[in-house]
Design a protein around this motif. Structure first.
Motif, mmCIF file in Angstrom:
data_model
loop_
_atom_site.group_PDB
_atom_site.id
_atom_site.type_symbol
_atom_site.label_atom_id
_atom_site.label_comp_id
_atom_site.label_asym_id
_atom_site.label_seq_id
_atom_site.Cartn_x
_atom_site.Cartn_y
_atom_site.Cartn_z
ATOM 1 N N GLN A 18 -83.892 -91.102 88.144
ATOM 2 C CA GLN A 18 -83.017 -90.081 87.571
ATOM 3 C C GLN A 18 -81.846 -90.708 86.819
ATOM 4 N N VAL A 19 -81.302 -91.780 87.378
ATOM 5 C CA VAL A 19 -80.190 -92.465 86.707
ATOM 6 C C VAL A 19 -80.655 -93.066 85.383
ATOM 7 N N THR A 20 -81.813 -93.697 85.411
ATOM 8 C CA THR A 20 -82.358 -94.295 84.189
ATOM 9 C C THR A 20 -82.664 -93.237 83.144
ATOM 10 N N SER A 22 -81.193 -90.306 82.780
ATOM 11 C CA SER A 22 -79.943 -89.791 82.228
ATOM 12 C C SER A 22 -79.344 -90.761 81.200
ATOM 13 N N LYS A 23 -79.338 -92.057 81.540
ATOM 14 C CA LYS A 23 -78.758 -93.054 80.632
ATOM 15 C C LYS A 23 -79.571 -93.162 79.349
ATOM 16 N N ARG A 24 -80.872 -93.282 79.478
ATOM 17 C CA ARG A 24 -81.718 -93.484 78.293
ATOM 18 C C ARG A 24 -81.798 -92.218 77.439
ATOM 19 N N ARG A 25 -81.696 -91.062 78.072
ATOM 20 C CA ARG A 25 -81.702 -89.813 77.299
ATOM 21 C C ARG A 25 -80.465 -89.754 76.408
ATOM 22 N N ARG A 26 -79.319 -90.055 76.995
ATOM 23 C CA ARG A 26 -78.109 -90.060 76.176
ATOM 24 C C ARG A 26 -78.203 -91.111 75.059
ATOM 25 N N SER A 49 -87.518 -83.207 81.532
ATOM 26 C CA SER A 49 -87.433 -84.106 82.678
ATOM 27 C C SER A 49 -88.623 -83.875 83.609
ATOM 28 N N SER A 50 -88.730 -84.713 84.636
ATOM 29 C CA SER A 50 -89.833 -84.567 85.587
ATOM 30 C C SER A 50 -89.730 -83.284 86.398
#
Length: 233
Positions: A18-20, A22-26, A49-50
Motif C-alpha cells: 500500500q505504501v509503494t 501510494s508513492k508510485r501513484r503520486r 487500487s487492489s
C-alpha cells in the motif's frame, strides 16, 4: 549512495504494498502532469487500487479525452474490423468502467469515506440520501417487528384455547369422580345386605333386648294389620 534496485514483482506484505502504491501513484501522476505541460499533450490516466478504489488524472477532462480517443480514426478503423478476441465496444467498455468507478465511489462515500472533496451541496445531498435510506430501513424493521408480534399473539391465542380445553377436561373428570363416589355409597355390601339393613342391625346392637322385642312386635303388628307404623307408639 546508489539506490537499491527493487525487483519488479508483487509485494507480498500488504502494508509495504500500500505504501509503494501510494508513492508510485503520486509519482506517476506527477510525471503525467509534467508530460502534459512540457509537451502540450492531453493526458488522461486512471488507476484502480487492489481494493477497487479509483484514482485518475487528466490534463483537461477524462470524459473529453476518452471521447476523443473513441472517435480517433485509428479506433474507428478498429471498429470496422473488430477483433475476434474482443467483442466489447470500446465506448461501451469505457462507459461501463466509468459507471462502475462512480458507483464504487458513491458506495464508499455512503460509508463516510473519501468525502473530503465534496462541497456543501454534495454533502447535503449525501445526507438526504442517507436519511431516505435509513427511513426505508426503519420501515422494514418495523414491518418485521409487527410480523413477529402477530406470530406471538397467534401463539398466545392458541395457548389460551388449549388452557381452556384442559380446564374443561379437569372439571369433567372431577364430576365423573364425584358421581362414582355417590354411586358407591348406595351399592350393597359383600354379604348381600344393603346399607339400610346394616343400619337396622346396628340399631339392634345398640338397643336393650326389651326395646328390641317391643320394636319387633310393633313391626310385626304393623305388617299383620296392614296399618302404617306411624300410628303406633
Amino acid at each position: 549512495m546508489a539506490r537499491e534496485k527493487i525487483q519488479i514483482r508483487k509485494i507480498n506484505n500488504v502494508t509495504a504494498r500500500q505504501v509503494t502504491f501510494s508513492k508510485r501513484r503520486r509519482g506517476l501522476f506527477k510525471k503525467a502532469e509534467e508530460l502534459s505541460i512540457l509537451c502540450d499533450a492531453e493526458v488522461a490516466l486512471m488507476v484502480f487500487s487492489s481494493t477497487g478504489k479509483l484514482f485518475d488524472f487528466s490534463s483537461s477532462s477524462v470524459k473529453n479525452i476518452l471521447e476523443k480517443y473513441n472517435t480517433h480514426p485509428k479506433n474507428l478503423e478498429k471498429a470496422k474490423h473488430p477483433s475476434i478476441d474482443l467483442n466489447i465496444d470500446d465506448s461501451n467498455y469505457a462507459s461501463m468502467t466509468k459507471q462502475v468507478a462512480e458507483e464504487s465511489l458513491r458506495l464508499r462515500q455512503m460509508r463516510g469515506e473519501e468525502i473530503q472533496g465534496l462541497t456543501i451541496h454534495d454533502l447535503l445531498q449525501l445526507e438526504k440520501n442517507l436519511e431516505e435510506g435509513l427511513k426505508r430501513v426503519l420501515e422494514r424493521k418495523g414491518q418485521q417487528i409487527m410480523e413477529q408480534i402477530n406470530v406471538l399473539q397467534e401463539k398466545g391465542k392458541k395457548l389460551i384455547e388449549e388452557n381452556e380445553r384442559l380446564k374443561e377436561q379437569v372439571v369433567k373428570i372431577a364430576r365423573e369422580e364425584k358421581q362414582v363416589v355417590t354411586e358407591s355409597e348406595n351399592i350393597t355390601y359383600e354379604d348381600g345386605q344393603s346399607s339400610e339393613s346394616v343400619s337396622n342391625n346396628a340399631l339392634h346392637l345398640r338397643l336393650p333386648q326389651d326395646q328390641v322385642d317391643h320394636h319387633d312386635h310393633n313391626s310385626d303388628t304393623t305388617l299383620k294389620l296392614g296399618l302404617p307404623g306411624s300410628n303406633w307408639v
